[in-house]
Design an enzyme around this catalytic site. Structure first.
Site, PDB file in Angstrom:
ATOM      1  N   LYS A 187       0.827  -1.257  -0.155  1.00 46.87           N
ATOM      2  CA  LYS A 187       0.026   0.035  -0.049  1.00 46.87           C
ATOM      3  C   LYS A 187       0.808   1.245   0.061  1.00 46.87           C
ATOM      4  O   LYS A 187       1.483   1.516   0.855  1.00 46.87           O
ATOM      5  CB  LYS A 187      -0.901  -0.097   1.210  1.00 46.87           C
ATOM      6  CG  LYS A 187      -2.169   0.766   1.102  1.00 46.87           C
ATOM      7  CD  LYS A 187      -2.080   2.224   1.151  1.00 46.87           C
ATOM      8  CE  LYS A 187      -1.865   2.958   2.166  1.00 46.87           C
ATOM      9  NZ  LYS A 187      -2.097   4.135   2.022  1.00 46.87           N
ATOM     10  N   GLY A 239       7.245   4.449   8.429  1.00 44.79           N
ATOM     11  CA  GLY A 239       6.262   5.812   8.551  1.00 44.79           C
ATOM     12  C   GLY A 239       6.528   6.233   9.921  1.00 44.79           C
ATOM     13  O   GLY A 239       7.567   6.031  10.762  1.00 44.79           O
ATOM     14  N   SER A 240       5.418   6.772  10.829  1.00 41.64           N
ATOM     15  CA  SER A 240       5.616   7.729  11.924  1.00 41.64           C
ATOM     16  C   SER A 240       5.581   6.567  13.038  1.00 41.64           C
ATOM     17  O   SER A 240       5.119   5.411  12.923  1.00 41.64           O
ATOM     18  CB  SER A 240       4.447   8.487  12.136  1.00 41.64           C
ATOM     19  OG  SER A 240       3.438   7.841  12.580  1.00 41.64           O
ATOM     20  N   THR A 241       6.391   6.953  14.137  1.00 39.60           N
ATOM     21  CA  THR A 241       6.403   5.992  15.260  1.00 39.60           C
ATOM     22  C   THR A 241       4.980   6.006  15.870  1.00 39.60           C
ATOM     23  O   THR A 241       4.674   4.734  16.425  1.00 39.60           O
ATOM     24  CB  THR A 241       7.245   6.876  16.441  1.00 39.60           C
ATOM     25  OG1 THR A 241       8.606   6.545  15.950  1.00 39.60           O
ATOM     26  CG2 THR A 241       7.219   5.875  17.640  1.00 39.60           C
ATOM     27  N   GLY A 244       3.220   3.191  13.834  1.00 37.69           N
ATOM     28  CA  GLY A 244       3.851   1.903  14.023  1.00 37.69           C
ATOM     29  C   GLY A 244       3.610   1.202  15.499  1.00 37.69           C
ATOM     30  O   GLY A 244       3.458   0.162  15.318  1.00 37.69           O
ATOM     31  N   GLU A 261      10.031   0.510  10.659  1.00 41.30           N
ATOM     32  CA  GLU A 261      10.907   1.320  10.439  1.00 41.30           C
ATOM     33  C   GLU A 261      10.250   2.641  10.466  1.00 41.30           C
ATOM     34  O   GLU A 261       9.762   3.429   9.761  1.00 41.30           O
ATOM     35  CB  GLU A 261      11.286   1.293   8.829  1.00 41.30           C
ATOM     36  CG  GLU A 261      12.531   1.613   8.695  1.00 41.30           C
ATOM     37  CD  GLU A 261      13.667   0.623   8.956  1.00 41.30           C
ATOM     38  OE1 GLU A 261      14.241   0.816  10.145  1.00 41.30           O
ATOM     39  OE2 GLU A 261      13.764  -0.438   8.223  1.00 41.30           O
ATOM     40  N   CYS A 295      13.452  10.426   7.656  1.00 37.57           N
ATOM     41  CA  CYS A 295      13.402   9.850   8.914  1.00 37.57           C
ATOM     42  C   CYS A 295      14.648  10.025   9.758  1.00 37.57           C
ATOM     43  O   CYS A 295      14.854   9.924  10.757  1.00 37.57           O
ATOM     44  CB  CYS A 295      12.746   8.530   8.997  1.00 37.57           C
ATOM     45  SG  CYS A 295      13.557   7.138   7.705  1.00 37.57           S
ATOM     46  N   GLU A 392      10.096  15.018  15.994  1.00 36.13           N
ATOM     47  CA  GLU A 392      10.325  14.767  14.508  1.00 36.13           C
ATOM     48  C   GLU A 392       9.546  15.676  13.742  1.00 36.13           C
ATOM     49  O   GLU A 392       8.049  15.799  13.881  1.00 36.13           O
ATOM     50  CB  GLU A 392      10.068  13.376  13.986  1.00 36.13           C
ATOM     51  CG  GLU A 392      10.778  13.122  12.724  1.00 36.13           C
ATOM     52  CD  GLU A 392      10.426  11.977  12.013  1.00 36.13           C
ATOM     53  OE1 GLU A 392       9.530  11.078  12.534  1.00 36.13           O
ATOM     54  OE2 GLU A 392      11.321  11.254  11.317  1.00 36.13           O
TER      55      GLU A 392
END
Lengths: 481, 291
Positions: A187, A239-241, A244, A261, A295, A392
């Site tokens: 995706k 993607g973002s923490t 995740g 990641e 990132c 971030e």
């Protein structure tokens, strides 16, 4: 003679005609273009102009089900039983086809994502091809990767990728998955689906058996459907923490293997004996590469006090020369912010930085009237507690702090929940490696920054996620062992 | 007149000391003959947190020791264990093992120490990589300890299972807090006496006794703990572990194999991080570099 300070680069735009973009892209399922079952599409726009480029299928539950079913079928009946060498040869073909159409891919990546053509041409696209080429060769050599371990494929991999390196992230995900004998449902990010759909064209051209790679476009909900599908055995997310963590929680009751990641807030540390001119180039490359949508961006700069004035003076002078504008222009250094939403996020952080008492510097630059733009930005007088030093931002925004001693630099660098990457600029090898050993980061760049290679494992410590992508270590994420 | 036996009080092992649980609670598991094994400390959340503090204190020193030195210390644990074999055999029998099984488990435990002692200075060589990147850089990937590891030893094989769980963790420079087998905790505490006399710095291995139902949620949600290791969790417990791990994205390692029977370097790698370092190589030295 005219004043040299008035000299400007003549425009050098890459011709966009080379790129063929369809008016509309359906999903790519079981080797065929599949219209979305609910019939909905969404727009993909050029962030540099706001113009519509194409429209893309909005994936819903039925689409995801069809894609996973195709992937399962291909896994059971074709791919897992194929000789590894033949498997590898298909992946080599994909690498070659990307190389052949590299220019087209670079243009579309830049049109759709806003990154400078120089980067998509010289970094994103060649690296994507190289990832396929590298992992292709592993397919028939897996017995040598993990000594004394019998390894086997996992099944169907559900992969969700971000918008900052759309094609490259697709390659990072698909290439190792295929080499290890898995099939894929991918995706892409909603703002940058186009090169993934172009990759689908290549996959179809390569003769890869139907259903081995399926691509379903859509929003975050579509991605959630992919990772939470019962028949998916492996989840890979970049993607973002926060997302995740949500994924890790949502699949907690399953046996799915997962790699994450996630975000970063990397320290780039400049010691007083560093080659300052090179370090300044490294700072610029570290934070303004891809508009800071990276990132592993070196978003926290730590400068030893004795060279602070020199570094900041040179950095600002260098920032003044950065060319911000048309991403298709080969002279452009900093392109467009990927989306309106991301631009608003960045602007919120800029305001917060100022409100927190930090000092903001932005070079004067003529930003285009339409599209999403943010000039390269540096904040000085940044407190460790400031939001711009902690969170971030994912934009061209650098937060500068100082230090006196090496232990102080290490402590400050590690004082973050993230641990993806770090940079060290230092003339002394002994000191550089001593610092590298103590940094909690999965990738450490010594006297360089933002280097990537298919053979080099990439991935984070702490809340930057787990698992590695790239290199031999990247195979483990896709193997039952 | 027959001499009265002096019974041992079984306590926890935290930071190289043998404290009782701060909670003052105890439980009394029963052995094979239905007799109580004694009053065993029922560790609390606070005990676990204290143990994490001890593990954190020990981490830096342990991680930075030479691999060769760690190897010698693990071997020393094996030496100490061998010398006290009879005591461990007795305790295992008391906890329900047959004599033959008890003897085998103790022998295997000594051998397991020797096995992992050897890996301390070898796993890095076997599994690290120099990566042939296309640009002019020296690029290498090495293993580093993930940090503080919380672990639950398996219920079965209370000595070998615990060693099989913690040895791979400390081989790689981590420190740990391990919860012993709930029903058979005696050998874990006696093992602590071995560890205390093995040159292993206090705090590298901390041993708690108590109930996994109670402690698991704290072990997997503690923000200073970097990884969690177990091998015989129920599906429900494993789900809890993964769900609660998200606060600091703790690595959850649930060994598929029966860890008591597993001799392999791969459990070592499961509590390691891979760090990749890049450094430029001067690409051409004036003249003569190429021919």
């Amino acid at each position: 003679m005219s004043d040299p300070n008035e000299w400007n680069y003549a425009p050098a735009p890459e011709a966009a005609k080379q790129a063929r973009i369809s008016d509309r892209y359906a999903h790519f399922i079981n080797g065929k273009w599949a219209d979305p079952k609910e019939g909905e599409y969404f727009q993909s726009t050029n962030p540099a102009t706001g113009e519509k480029l194409s429209e893309v299928a909005l994936g819903t539950k039925r689409d995801v089900n069809a894609a996973v079913k195709a992937a399962r079928n291909a896994y059971d009946n074709v791919w897992s039983g194929m000789s590894p060498r033949e498997r590898g040869k298909y992946i080599y073909r994909i690498a070659r086809l990307i190389q052949e159409r590299a220019r087209e891919f670079a243009i579309i990546e830049t049109l759709d994502g806003g990154k400078p053509i120089r980067e998509s041409r010289d970094i994103d696209v060649p690296l994507a091809a190289n990832h396929f080429f590298y992992y292709a060769g592993w397919a028939d050599k897996l017995d040598y990767a993990f000594p004394n371990r019998k390894v086997s494929s996992l099944g169907v991999a559900g992969q969700v990728i971000p918008w900052n390196f759309p094609l490259l992230m697709a390659a990072w995900k698909i290439a190792p998955a295929l080499a290890t004998g898995n099939t894929v449902v991918l995706k892409p990010a909603e703002t940058t689906s186009l090169t993934a759909m172009k990759l689908a064209e290549i996959i179809a051209d390569s003769g890869l058996p139907d259903g081995v790679v399926n691509i379903v476009t859509g929003m975050g909900e579509t991605g959630a459907l992919v990772v939470n599908h019962d028949d998916v055995n492996k989840v890979a997310f970049t993607g973002s923490t926060s997302v995740g963590k949500r994924i890790q929680k949502s699949i907690a009751g399953t046996d799915k293997k997962i790699t994450l990641e996630l975000g970063g807030k990397a320290a780039n540390i400049i010691l007083e004996d560093a080659a300052i001119d090179q370090a300044v180039e490294g700072i610029v490359n570290g934070i303004y590469f891809n508009q800071g949508h990276v990132c592993c961006a070196g978003s926290r700069l730590f400068v030893q006090e004795s060279v602070y004035d020199e570094v900041l003076w040179k950095l600002k002078r260098r920032m003044d020369t950065l060319i911000v504008g048309d991403p298709l222009d080969k002279n452009t250094d900093v392109g467009a912010i990927n989306s309106k939403e991301q631009l608003e996020t960045i602007q919120r952080y800029l305001k917060a930085g100022v409100d927190n008492g930090a000092e903001m510097y932005q070079p004067a630059c003529d930003l285009p009237a339409s599209g999403n733009w943010c000039p390269p930005t540096v904040f000085t007088n940044v407190a460790q507690s400031s939001i711009i030093a902690q969170e971030e931002i994912f934009g061209p925004v650098l937060a500068v702090q100082t230090f006196r001693t090496v232990p102080e630099a290490i402590e400050k660098a590690n004082n973050t929940p993230y641990g993806l990457s770090a940079g060290i600029w230092c003339d002394k090898g002994a000191r550089l490696f001593q610092i590298s050993n103590q940094l909690e980061a999965g990738v450490v760049w010594g006297n360089t920054y933002n280097q990537f290679d298919p053979t080099s494992p990439f991935g984070g410590y702490k809340e930057s996620g787990f698992g590695r992508e790239g290199g031999l270590h990247g195979l483990a994420a896709y193997l039952d062992m | 007149m027959k001499r009265l036996e002096v019974l041992k009080t079984y306590k926890l092992y935290i930071g190289g000391q043998f404290p009782r649980t701060e909670s003052g609670r105890y439980y009394s598991p029963t052995g094979a003959d239905g007799q109580s094994l004694g009053n065993i400390c029922q560790s609390s959340r606070k005990d676990f947190r204290n143990a994490v503090v001890a593990a954190k204190g020990a981490l830096g020193g342990w991680a930075s020791r030479a691999a060769f030195n760690r190897s010698q210390i693990l071997y020393r644990i094996g030496e100490m264990l061998e010398g006290r074999s009879a005591q461990f055999v007795d305790e295992l029998i008391k906890q329900g093992s047959t004599e033959a099984d008890a003897r085998q488990e103790v022998e295997d435990s000594v051998d397991r120490c020797v096995y992992y002692a050897g890996w301390c200075d070898k796993y890095q060589q076997v599994f690290s990589a120099v990566n042939p990147v296309s640009s002019s850089h020296f690029n290498f990937s090495i293993y580093e300890p993930v940090g503080i590891v919380a672990a639950i030893a398996p219920e079965e094989k209370p000595l070998l299972g615990l060693l099989g769980t913690v040895l791979p963790i400390i081989v790689g420079g981590n420190s740990c807090v391990v919860l012993a087998s709930g029903n058979s905790p005696l050998s874990a505490i006696t093992l602590a006496e071995v560890l205390a006399t093995s040159d292993l710095p206090g705090g590298v291995i901390n041993i708690l006794t108590g109930f996994r139902e109670e402690l698991l949620p704290f072990m997997v949600s503690h923000m200073e703990v970097n990884a969690f290791v177990a091998s015989d969790l129920s599906a429900e417990h494993l789900k809890t572990a993964k769900e609660e791990s998200i606060h600091n994205l703790k690595r959850i390692i649930h060994h598929k194999e029966n860890i008591a029977d597993c001799e392999s370097p791969y459990p070592i790698l499961s509590t390691q991080e891979v760090k990749t370092t890049w450094h430029p190589i001067e690409s051409s030295i004036s003249g003569g570099g190429k021919y």
